[in-house]
Design an enzyme around this catalytic site. Structure first.
Site, PDB file in Angstrom:
ATOM      1  N   ALA A  43     -27.309 -38.836  20.074  1.00 10.99           N
ATOM      2  CA  ALA A  43     -28.581 -39.468  20.445  1.00 10.99           C
ATOM      3  C   ALA A  43     -29.417 -39.602  19.187  1.00 10.99           C
ATOM      4  O   ALA A  43     -29.660 -38.609  18.486  1.00 10.99           O
ATOM      5  CB  ALA A  43     -29.311 -38.626  21.484  1.00 10.99           C
ATOM      6  N   LYS A 203     -40.234 -18.214  12.165  1.00 13.67           N
ATOM      7  CA  LYS A 203     -38.983 -17.540  11.800  1.00 13.67           C
ATOM      8  C   LYS A 203     -39.135 -16.015  11.855  1.00 13.67           C
ATOM      9  O   LYS A 203     -38.238 -15.309  12.307  1.00 13.67           O
ATOM     10  CB  LYS A 203     -38.551 -17.986  10.406  1.00 13.67           C
ATOM     11  CG  LYS A 203     -38.210 -19.477  10.348  1.00 13.67           C
ATOM     12  CD  LYS A 203     -38.143 -19.985   8.914  1.00 13.67           C
ATOM     13  CE  LYS A 203     -37.838 -21.460   8.828  1.00 13.67           C
ATOM     14  NZ  LYS A 203     -38.065 -22.031   7.494  1.00 13.67           N
TER      15      LYS A 203
HETATM   16  N1  HSE Z   1     -39.558 -26.614   6.273  1.00 13.72           N
HETATM   17  C1  HSE Z   1     -38.608 -25.557   6.283  1.00 13.72           C
HETATM   18  C2  HSE Z   1     -38.608 -24.888   4.920  1.00 13.72           C
HETATM   19  C3  HSE Z   1     -37.252 -26.098   6.612  1.00 13.72           C
HETATM   20  O1  HSE Z   1     -39.142 -25.471   3.976  1.00 13.72           O
HETATM   21  O2  HSE Z   1     -38.113 -23.793   4.801  1.00 13.72           O
HETATM   22  C4  HSE Z   1     -36.257 -25.045   6.986  1.00 13.72           C
HETATM   23  O3  HSE Z   1     -36.626 -24.357   8.130  1.00 13.72           O
END
Ligand code: HSE
Length: 434
Positions: A43, A203
């Site tokens: 997709a 994260k």
């Molecule tokens: N924007 C994120 C970074 C991408 O720069 O680490 C990876 O998760």
């Protein structure tokens, strides 16, 4: 054995990388998975010039993939919280396993998604959501499962680390480096997620859950960005033997769990202080293993694809297993998650770097020292610079020992109220990571 059929939703940077690596390494991957992996549908809204697609059905509607009876595993690579959540929930309702690189989705909606996945007996895998190509989720969830984990500290945003590195090493400006990170596909669609620490907090929320066995609680993470950092502080930190990194810290204490992302001084001789450019690194301290360090590319097309495909292989191997005997989504059994609270930032403890701009008068240093000592804040070192020509002020740089944030807040309020102190006191947390 018939190949497993997967549908890729989103053919951007990570989707394109996933498609290409799946084609290039098909044989090697099949030898590991025990079956071939066939992309049965894609997709996408816009073609990806890096991908040569021949014969794979294409749709513009991601929900078609979620309900396609041919497909066993849906790979969600569209990003964002809203459509991605609907897509993943729909795929689960249709009994499909899901692989996602979407940290925002997992950090914010993971509890709901995992509960639905358990009801349906499917796997939701998310290695690529944290630290790109570094298999840190697997390492913590499986490799360190003997340990009581004390803390996790990581450089987990490649864009932010790239910006800080280029500014420090080459004196480049913030917008200039950010534009390059965007062009290279590292930055989020909204780059404030990178520079304000939101992406790192997503994260860190995930890492804390699998490290400590707590539900995902992104809303309780403390987040401070790098936009206010000055070259002066970067240079003073260097002079004191430290590097400034945008660090995510999750620490288990007797009172609760610290969950915080902020610029941090780290001793320059630590390995993690020397992680530069777009590279990421995560340190995990466990009671049995001690400190471990995981290093690698934290963003980018193929490093992230590497983690997506590792998840695919794991899912293929586990598809026929009894759901009760699979590795739990958050490492701990769902009925064994802990209610240990996340601490507000005022209740967290760390050492501090302070920069005070003061008038060049006798007694200022004594007043500063007395404000800190009255609050039980132990000074580790003081550096007083010469008067600056442009404003006639004297920068005083202090390092303190570890103290409760609330006490430091109170001290900073008192420092800023001194007649001879001009402007705001700069405060950057310090972590020894030993
Ligand atoms: N924007 C994120 C970074 C991408 O720069 O680490 C990876 O998760």
């Amino acid at each position: 054995m018939k190949p497993v059929k997967v549908g890729i939703c989103g053919l951007g940077t990570v989707g394109g990388g996933t498609f290409n690596v799946l084609q290039r390494n098909a044989e090697e991957i099949a030898r590991r998975a025990g079956r071939g992996i066939e992309v049965a549908q894609i997709a996408m809204r816009t073609p990806n010039p890096n991908c040569q697609i021949t014969g794979t059905p294409i749709t513009a509607d991601v929900f078609e993939v979620a309900s396609n009876p041919e497909i066993d595993i849906v790979i969600e690579l569209i990003g964002g919280y809203t459509i991605a959540r609907e897509l993943v929930l729909k795929a689960i309702e249709h009994g499909k396993h899901v692989v996602t690189a979407n940290k925002a989705l997992i950090a914010v909606h993971g509890n709901e998604i995992f509960a639905r996945a358990r009801e349906k007996g499917v796997i939701v895998a998310f290695e690529a959501a944290v630290a790109g190509g570094i298999p840190v989720i697997k390492a913590i969830r499986e490799g360190l499962s003997a340990n009581r984990i004390n803390w996790v500290a990581g450089i987990i945003n490649g864009t932010g680390n790239f910006i800080l590195t280029e500014m420090r090493e080459k004196g480049r400006t913030f917008p200039d480096v950010l534009a390059e990170a965007q062009a290279l596909g590292y930055a989020e669609a909204d780059p404030t997620f990178d520079v304000e620490g939101i992406d790192a907090a997503h994260k860190l929320t995930i890492l804390a859950s699998i490290a400590f066995g707590i539900p995902l609680q992104f809303d309780k993470a403390y987040t401070e960005g790098i936009t206010q950092l000055t070259t002066a502080d970067v240079n003073y930190a260097e002079a004191l033997g430290y590097r400034i990194k945008h660090l995510g810290v999750a620490r288990s204490t007797a009172n609760g769990i610290e969950l915080r992302v902020h610029p941090t001084l780290i001793p320059a001789d630590r390995l993690i202080a020397n992680v530069n450019g777009v590279m990421n690194a995560v340190m995990v301290n466990g009671d049995a293993a001690g400190s471990t360090l995981f290093y690698g590319a934290g963003a980018g097309m193929e490093p992230t694809a590497s983690s997506v495909i590792a998840d695919l292989v794991d899912v293929v191997r586990a598809m026929t297993s009894d759901p009760e005997n699979r590795v739990p989504h958050l490492a701990f059994q769902p009925d064994s998650l802990s209610a240990h609270p996340i601490l507000p930032i005022e209740a967290c403890e760390s050492a501090y770097y302070l920069r005070i701009q003061a008038k060049d008068r006798p007694g200022v240093l004594a007043q500063v020292a007395s404000i800190l000592s009255e609050r039980g804040i132990n000074i580790e070192s003081i550096m007083q610079k010469e008067v600056e020509e442009h404003d006639g002020l004297v920068p005083m740089i202090l390092l303190t020992h570890s103290v409760l944030e609330q006490r430091m807040d109170d001290a900073i309020t008192a420092l800023q109220a001194l007649q001879d102190v001009v402007g705001s006191v700069v405060r950057i947390r310090v972590e020894q990571l030993n």
